[in-house]
Design a protein around this motif. Structure first.
Motif, PDB file in Angstrom:
ATOM      1  N   ARG A  66       1.963  31.704  57.752  1.00 28.18           N
ATOM      2  CA  ARG A  66       3.310  31.602  58.306  1.00 28.18           C
ATOM      3  C   ARG A  66       3.312  30.949  59.682  1.00 28.18           C
ATOM      4  O   ARG A  66       4.137  30.076  59.987  1.00 28.18           O
ATOM      5  CB  ARG A  66       3.936  32.993  58.380  1.00 28.18           C
ATOM      6  CG  ARG A  66       5.384  32.983  58.855  1.00 28.18           C
ATOM      7  CD  ARG A  66       5.920  34.391  58.973  1.00 28.18           C
ATOM      8  NE  ARG A  66       7.279  34.417  59.492  1.00 28.18           N
ATOM      9  CZ  ARG A  66       7.903  35.503  59.889  1.00 28.18           C
ATOM     10  NH1 ARG A  66       7.281  36.690  59.816  1.00 28.18           N
ATOM     11  NH2 ARG A  66       9.140  35.450  60.348  1.00 28.18           N
ATOM     12  N   GLU A  67       2.366  31.347  60.534  1.00 25.75           N
ATOM     13  CA  GLU A  67       2.306  30.785  61.883  1.00 25.75           C
ATOM     14  C   GLU A  67       1.936  29.312  61.865  1.00 25.75           C
ATOM     15  O   GLU A  67       2.452  28.508  62.640  1.00 25.75           O
ATOM     16  CB  GLU A  67       1.306  31.571  62.741  1.00 25.75           C
ATOM     17  CG  GLU A  67       1.784  32.952  63.117  1.00 25.75           C
ATOM     18  CD  GLU A  67       3.106  32.920  63.874  1.00 25.75           C
ATOM     19  OE1 GLU A  67       3.249  32.081  64.794  1.00 25.75           O
ATOM     20  OE2 GLU A  67       4.014  33.708  63.524  1.00 25.75           O
ATOM     21  N   LYS A  95       4.908  27.234  61.036  1.00 21.41           N
ATOM     22  CA  LYS A  95       5.752  27.077  62.224  1.00 21.41           C
ATOM     23  C   LYS A  95       5.226  25.985  63.144  1.00 21.41           C
ATOM     24  O   LYS A  95       5.973  25.136  63.639  1.00 21.41           O
ATOM     25  CB  LYS A  95       5.828  28.401  62.990  1.00 21.41           C
ATOM     26  CG  LYS A  95       6.722  29.455  62.374  1.00 21.41           C
ATOM     27  CD  LYS A  95       6.773  30.682  63.298  1.00 21.41           C
ATOM     28  CE  LYS A  95       7.654  31.766  62.731  1.00 21.41           C
ATOM     29  NZ  LYS A  95       7.694  32.959  63.628  1.00 21.41           N
ATOM     30  N   GLN A  96       3.900  26.011  63.368  1.00 15.13           N
ATOM     31  CA  GLN A  96       3.289  25.019  64.264  1.00 15.13           C
ATOM     32  C   GLN A  96       3.477  23.606  63.733  1.00 15.13           C
ATOM     33  O   GLN A  96       3.815  22.687  64.479  1.00 15.13           O
ATOM     34  CB  GLN A  96       1.797  25.325  64.427  1.00 15.13           C
ATOM     35  CG  GLN A  96       1.493  26.621  65.172  1.00 15.13           C
ATOM     36  CD  GLN A  96       0.014  26.961  65.118  1.00 15.13           C
ATOM     37  OE1 GLN A  96      -0.802  26.179  64.629  1.00 15.13           O
ATOM     38  NE2 GLN A  96      -0.332  28.146  65.628  1.00 15.13           N
ATOM     39  N   THR A 139       5.695  22.411  61.722  1.00 14.00           N
ATOM     40  CA  THR A 139       7.084  21.959  61.540  1.00 14.00           C
ATOM     41  C   THR A 139       7.930  22.191  62.791  1.00 14.00           C
ATOM     42  O   THR A 139       9.165  22.074  62.724  1.00 14.00           O
ATOM     43  CB  THR A 139       7.735  22.691  60.348  1.00 14.00           C
ATOM     44  OG1 THR A 139       7.782  24.102  60.624  1.00 14.00           O
ATOM     45  CG2 THR A 139       6.965  22.436  59.069  1.00 14.00           C
ATOM     46  N   ASP A 140       7.285  22.505  63.920  1.00 16.06           N
ATOM     47  CA  ASP A 140       8.020  22.777  65.164  1.00 16.06           C
ATOM     48  C   ASP A 140       9.071  23.864  64.983  1.00 16.06           C
ATOM     49  O   ASP A 140      10.175  23.804  65.539  1.00 16.06           O
ATOM     50  CB  ASP A 140       8.676  21.495  65.703  1.00 16.06           C
ATOM     51  CG  ASP A 140       7.650  20.451  66.125  1.00 16.06           C
ATOM     52  OD1 ASP A 140       6.582  20.848  66.629  1.00 16.06           O
ATOM     53  OD2 ASP A 140       7.910  19.259  65.909  1.00 16.06           O
ATOM     54  N   GLY A 141       8.731  24.849  64.159  1.00 17.29           N
ATOM     55  CA  GLY A 141       9.598  25.987  63.959  1.00 17.29           C
ATOM     56  C   GLY A 141      10.704  25.787  62.926  1.00 17.29           C
ATOM     57  O   GLY A 141      11.426  26.742  62.603  1.00 17.29           O
ATOM     58  N   ARG A 142      10.852  24.566  62.404  1.00 17.16           N
ATOM     59  CA  ARG A 142      11.944  24.286  61.458  1.00 17.16           C
ATOM     60  C   ARG A 142      11.687  24.884  60.084  1.00 17.16           C
ATOM     61  O   ARG A 142      12.603  25.337  59.401  1.00 17.16           O
ATOM     62  CB  ARG A 142      12.146  22.773  61.336  1.00 17.16           C
ATOM     63  CG  ARG A 142      13.217  22.385  60.314  1.00 17.16           C
ATOM     64  CD  ARG A 142      13.319  20.870  60.174  1.00 17.16           C
ATOM     65  NE  ARG A 142      14.281  20.515  59.134  1.00 17.16           N
ATOM     66  CZ  ARG A 142      14.007  20.449  57.851  1.00 17.16           C
ATOM     67  NH1 ARG A 142      12.771  20.709  57.422  1.00 17.16           N
ATOM     68  NH2 ARG A 142      14.945  20.121  56.969  1.00 17.16           N
ATOM     69  N   GLY A 143      10.448  24.877  59.635  1.00 21.31           N
ATOM     70  CA  GLY A 143      10.106  25.305  58.288  1.00 21.31           C
ATOM     71  C   GLY A 143       9.998  24.132  57.329  1.00 21.31           C
ATOM     72  O   GLY A 143      10.261  22.974  57.691  1.00 21.31           O
ATOM     73  N   GLY A 191       8.501  30.856  55.636  1.00 24.78           N
ATOM     74  CA  GLY A 191       8.374  29.576  56.325  1.00 24.78           C
ATOM     75  C   GLY A 191       9.302  28.500  55.795  1.00 24.78           C
ATOM     76  O   GLY A 191       9.109  27.308  56.082  1.00 24.78           O
ATOM     77  N   LYS A 203      18.054  32.542  54.827  1.00 28.52           N
ATOM     78  CA  LYS A 203      17.635  31.161  55.027  1.00 28.52           C
ATOM     79  C   LYS A 203      18.475  30.159  54.234  1.00 28.52           C
ATOM     80  O   LYS A 203      18.265  28.959  54.345  1.00 28.52           O
ATOM     81  CB  LYS A 203      16.151  31.020  54.653  1.00 28.52           C
ATOM     82  CG  LYS A 203      15.221  31.745  55.618  1.00 28.52           C
ATOM     83  CD  LYS A 203      13.774  31.617  55.195  1.00 28.52           C
ATOM     84  CE  LYS A 203      12.863  32.170  56.277  1.00 28.52           C
ATOM     85  NZ  LYS A 203      12.850  31.308  57.488  1.00 28.52           N
TER      86      LYS A 203
END
Length: 326
Positions: free
Chosen positions: A197-198, A201-202, A204-208, A227, A255
């Protein structure tokens, strides 16, 4: 003819190789002399009585073969004895000869060898249907593929790239991820040592991610679902990890994403014309060099159990194929 037989539901070790009478094609059917047969995860389920279809015992597993036409049933047109073909059989392919419906045969392209042809239809057909018809993947979107070095996973990596997506491949070792990069993955995640999951995030710059392709299930499904980007599509393809996950249904609500089932076999029966168009597109992409099926191991019929166990132990990258020696 020789055939690998399942005489009782059980593990790969319960399979036997015996001589069987040559089958005869009925109306609308073709007898195929099998040169190679793809080894797929559903084969491990069907011999245990755990698949969507339960053949009458005894039977041979094996849902995709490549070989030559030996005989035509009544009313068959468009094929001739000696033609090189790929056939979808659902089961029966772990044998030197198999009867297939004429409508489930496609001619082999010039230059394609039998092992590659036998490794192509199920994995690429499944992944193409998943990404094109079920996810409606668009150029520029981000696709996350779990189990990305396996048969359907690696096909999804290649197809995602061919369809213009950014592909993130997730697998359990660096050598598997290197294979994924060689087949078009832009980024990779080693979920044996990285937090899935982390890492999503990394990357996709937090977008998913817009689309998740999940043939694994188990512990990886929920973090992948967490994610997802807004309007994302989570593709349920299979459960190679052995456990069907229970997903919190508040996640698709929060989401605005969709959980979408993928069952290519049912699609081929319910929408044969769309499936034929999809296969034609895949053959075109093969001819253009956009797709390069990866066969990492071949086995004789007598070692069918070894092939299935290597698949279950995740030792196979891309596809494993049985060769009849004919």
């Amino acid at each position: 003819m020789r055939a690998v037989l399942c005489k009782a539901w059980g593990p790969p070790e319960s399979l036997v190789v015996e001589e069987r009478p040559t089958p005869r094609p009925g109306p609308g059917q073709v007898l195929v002399g099998v040169k190679a047969c793809g080894v797929n995860f559903p084969d491990t389920l069907i011999i245990q009585g755990k698949y969507q279809f339960k053949p009458e015992l005894p039977f041979s597993p094996g849902g995709e073969v490549a070989g030559t036409v030996l005989a035509l049933g009544e009313g068959v047109q468009g094929f001739a004895v000696g033609d090189r073909v790929i056939a979808a059989t659902t089961w029966g392919g772990y044998a030197e000869e198999v009867v297939a419906e004429a409508g489930r045969l496609i001619p082999m392209p010039d230059g394609m060898d039998f092992p590659v042809a036998a490794a192509f239809t199920l994995t690429y057909g499944t992944s193409h249907h998943a990404l094109k018809d079920r996810a409606k993947l668009q150029p520029g979107e981000t696709l996350l593929v779990l189990g990305a070095a396996g048969g359907v996973g690696l096909a999804a990596v290649e197809l995602g790239k061919a369809m213009g997506a950014r592909v993130i491949a997730a697998a359990s070792s660096e050598d598997k991820l290197a294979l994924c990069r060689a087949h078009g993955a832009t980024d990779t995640i080693d979920y044996s040592r990285e937090d899935l999951r982390e890492r999503i995030k990394q990357l996709t710059d937090g977008r998913g991610v817009d689309v998740v392709y999940d043939p694994v299930g188990g512990d990886y499904s929920e973090p992948a679902l967490r994610g997802m980007a807004w309007n994302g599509r989570f593709l349920v393809v299979g459960f190679a990890a052995g456990r069907i996950p229970s997903l919190p249904l508040n996640l698709p609500l929060l989401k605005g994403c969709a959980i979408v089932g993928v069952f290519w076999g049912a699609f081929t029966r319910n929408e044969p014309q769309r499936n034929a168009a999809n296969l034609a597109e895949l053959m075109q992409w093969i001819g253009e060099g956009k797709l390069k099926p990866h066969v990492s191991a071949t086995y004789p019929l007598e070692r069918a159990a070894d092939a299935l166990n290597d698949l279950l132990r995740r030792k196979v990258q891309g596809k494993a194929v049985l060769l009849t020696g004919r």
